[in-house]
Design a protein around this motif. Sequence first.
Motif, PDB file in Angstrom:
ATOM      1  N   GLU A 183       0.802  -1.215   0.000  1.00  0.00           N
ATOM      2  CA  GLU A 183       0.000   0.000   0.000  1.00  0.00           C
ATOM      3  C   GLU A 183       0.843   1.276   0.000  1.00  0.00           C
TER       4      GLU A 183
ATOM      5  N   ARG B 293      -3.928   8.240  -1.361  1.00  0.00           N
ATOM      6  CA  ARG B 293      -5.047   7.753  -0.565  1.00  0.00           C
ATOM      7  C   ARG B 293      -5.113   8.493   0.776  1.00  0.00           C
TER       8      ARG B 293
ATOM      9  N   THR C 187      -6.992   8.326   4.991  1.00  0.00           N
ATOM     10  CA  THR C 187      -7.499   7.473   6.064  1.00  0.00           C
ATOM     11  C   THR C 187      -8.605   8.207   6.805  1.00  0.00           C
TER      12      THR C 187
ATOM     13  N   SER D  80     -14.675   6.126   0.290  1.00  0.00           N
ATOM     14  CA  SER D  80     -15.108   4.752   0.550  1.00  0.00           C
ATOM     15  C   SER D  80     -14.062   3.819  -0.030  1.00  0.00           C
ATOM     16  N   ASN D  81     -13.832   2.698   0.648  1.00  0.00           N
ATOM     17  CA  ASN D  81     -12.900   1.680   0.173  1.00  0.00           C
ATOM     18  C   ASN D  81     -13.658   0.444  -0.291  1.00  0.00           C
TER      19      ASN D  81
ATOM     20  N   THR E 100     -12.562  -3.630  -1.322  1.00  0.00           N
ATOM     21  CA  THR E 100     -11.464  -4.593  -1.393  1.00  0.00           C
ATOM     22  C   THR E 100     -11.795  -5.751  -2.331  1.00  0.00           C
TER      23      THR E 100
ATOM     24  N   SER F 291      -7.319  -3.579  -4.094  1.00  0.00           N
ATOM     25  CA  SER F 291      -8.301  -2.719  -3.440  1.00  0.00           C
ATOM     26  C   SER F 291      -8.422  -1.439  -4.239  1.00  0.00           C
TER      27      SER F 291
ATOM     28  N   GLN G 271      -9.947   2.839  -3.710  1.00  0.00           N
ATOM     29  CA  GLN G 271     -10.515   3.881  -2.851  1.00  0.00           C
ATOM     30  C   GLN G 271     -11.159   4.930  -3.730  1.00  0.00           C
TER      31      GLN G 271
ATOM     32  N   GLN H 145     -12.611   8.557  -3.590  1.00  0.00           N
ATOM     33  CA  GLN H 145     -12.727   9.825  -2.868  1.00  0.00           C
ATOM     34  C   GLN H 145     -13.737  10.693  -3.607  1.00  0.00           C
TER      35      GLN H 145
END
Length: 736
Positions: free
Chosen positions: A35, A42, A44, A52-53, A55, A134, A136, A138
Amino acid sequence: MKTIFTISVAFLVTMGLRAQQPTDSLEGKKVVLDEVFVSAVRVTKESPVTFSNLTKEEVKTRNLGQDIPVLMSFMPSVVTTTDAGAGVGYTSIRVRGSDATRVNVTINGIPYNDAESQGTFWVNMPDFASSTESLQLQRGVGTSTNGAGAFGASLNLLTDGFSEDPYAQISSSIGSFNTFKNNFKFSTGLLNDHVEISGRLSRIISDGYIDRASSDLDSYFLQGAYKDDNTLVKALFFGGHEVTYQAWYGTPLARINNDEAGIEKFIADNYLSESEAENLRNSDRRYNYYTYDNEVDDYKQNHAQLLWNQEISNNWSTNIALHYTHGRGFFEQYREDDDFSTYNFEPIVVNGEEVNTTDLIRRRWLVNDFYGTVFSANYKKDKLDLIFGGGYNKYEGDHFGEVIWARYASNSEYRDRYYDDNSTKTDFNIYAKANYNLNSKWSLYGDLQYRTIGYSANGEETGLVDDTFDFFNPKAGITYDLNTNNNLYLSFAVANREPNRNDYENGNPKPEKLNDWELGWRYVSADVQVNTNVYYMNYKDQLVLTGELNDVGAPLRANVGDSYRLGLEVDAQVALGDKFLWRPNMALSTNKNKDFVFQRDGVLEDLGETNISFSPEVIIGNIITYNPTQNLQVSLLSKYVGKQYMGNIDSEASILDAYSQTDLNFQYEMPCNGFLKSIVFSGLLNNIFDAKFESNGYFYTYDDDYSNPGVITTIEGAGYYPQAGINFLLGATLNF
């Protein structure tokens, strides 16, 4: 809208009451080594950014051949569609009403959007979900990233991480419309504790739901990785070859409604030839305008990435990446009665009569190269997390057309180029962003980016272009940790974007500017996670979709002056005992053009505030998962998308009706002993209630000044993209 907001408040209160069980904290999990390649782009839960994530584990039960946008369709504020109607082939995504040209996509931190059109063509990377660890999403401006600026969202993909253990995997799936997918994946595992080689080969074919909207897709992914205690180096090669039959012309509403009188009117209004008219009369809602047997898009794209992460000390680490993408391909078209002048043909005499039109077959080519570097350095110590980064990328594109057959060829030779354009785009950005913890409760976020773009083109469509843009994009925010389970955030971000190639073809575009406010609350416990936020996105000279398409099916945009998007988003994950997991989300919004003007019947009208095209006020997603045993999972998935306007003038003729879809998904893993470790069976029953709906379309107007000489009458028209009724996909995976 009042009713909707009342429901949303009740939803939030319910979540808040259910969430009075604090057992876990908001502290993030340990970041795995892979990562680091996306750490610069990205965020946190400690960042004031809405995200939202998703996987690999969350989508693997549905990964049976459909594209990444379709697999993302149940995320908050996301609307997806597919030309062929069944999720294979050309698919696209909108977030908060913003189309794919405004969704910044990076793969391992490297830009993926086409630099010139700014679009994202997932069909060029078939089955890429099978090599994605994965992603992400945004929403809003998000954090500084590489490539085109985000005006609706940023989507960051991380490819497969390295595996310490060797494995092999064979997957196959079959489904409706002769859909068939095969892939093979492998990994050597760590060799000598440092090196791993892994890869994938995939093939997907489908006839599509729409007539003749077939897809023939091949792809590959090859990765070599080296790691030690302080170093991770990856070399990646991936790409694909797609051949898809054209289906972007859509279906008239009269054909969808089986309105015979309306069909005849459409034939007359659009001057369809006899063969075209018969095609329309003899079809149904799966109608495809194109009948030439090779009306296809044929494109190959190959990517190479070299990624290097180095941990210099306990406080410093660096990332640098080199990348290169080569694309080449064409779409082939049969044309009736085209003018010689379009192709630089000279008039000829046949049987004593001058001929200056002909039927022909042409190919319109794009050959391009995209290459550059992205880099970042990360400093972490005590209360400070600081990242410096940037990138330099260059795009070179050749656009040209060839005639490969003509009924009357005039003085032309085979594959003569009737246009030959080229374009160049450079993109440099540099940024610095930091999170600083003032104390155990408060943290500050700052992000400053400078971006400069140069674009030149000599196209017949674009005209001569030689523009330079310099943008400053500041972002700031604050996060407050109420306790170990709750935090609040507030952020403000500025984004600027340059026009794309199609904008230049459509006129004299101006760059656009966005001011984005985000206010959010997050709650995390062992059984419940809730994210909710309010956003206000205020635009200057926003390039909104007009509803129209150009002659290759690409959506057209135009500057609209002042406009805004105001919305509320809620998503949650709730464990209902040991066997049920509920993941609902809802997005409510109002999206308006201010002081919109439109010329109707030759008279300029001030329409005042109008709805922005393709921006539904309500989007609701829902997933309920049941795990009766450790090896069996069953999910019910539903999506509701509210009414949209396909233009900006609030015309009844431009309405895309609200629709909903419900899917049923299952997966069962059968353990095995020995060389074969397990067999996994998966199934997806899409649209189980057989709903008839259209998820996308287009709207156009033109002035008729010839039917009634001296009088201008504005004519409105629309096309729609019907989606498949009930259909299925079944798959099996052998794990070795």
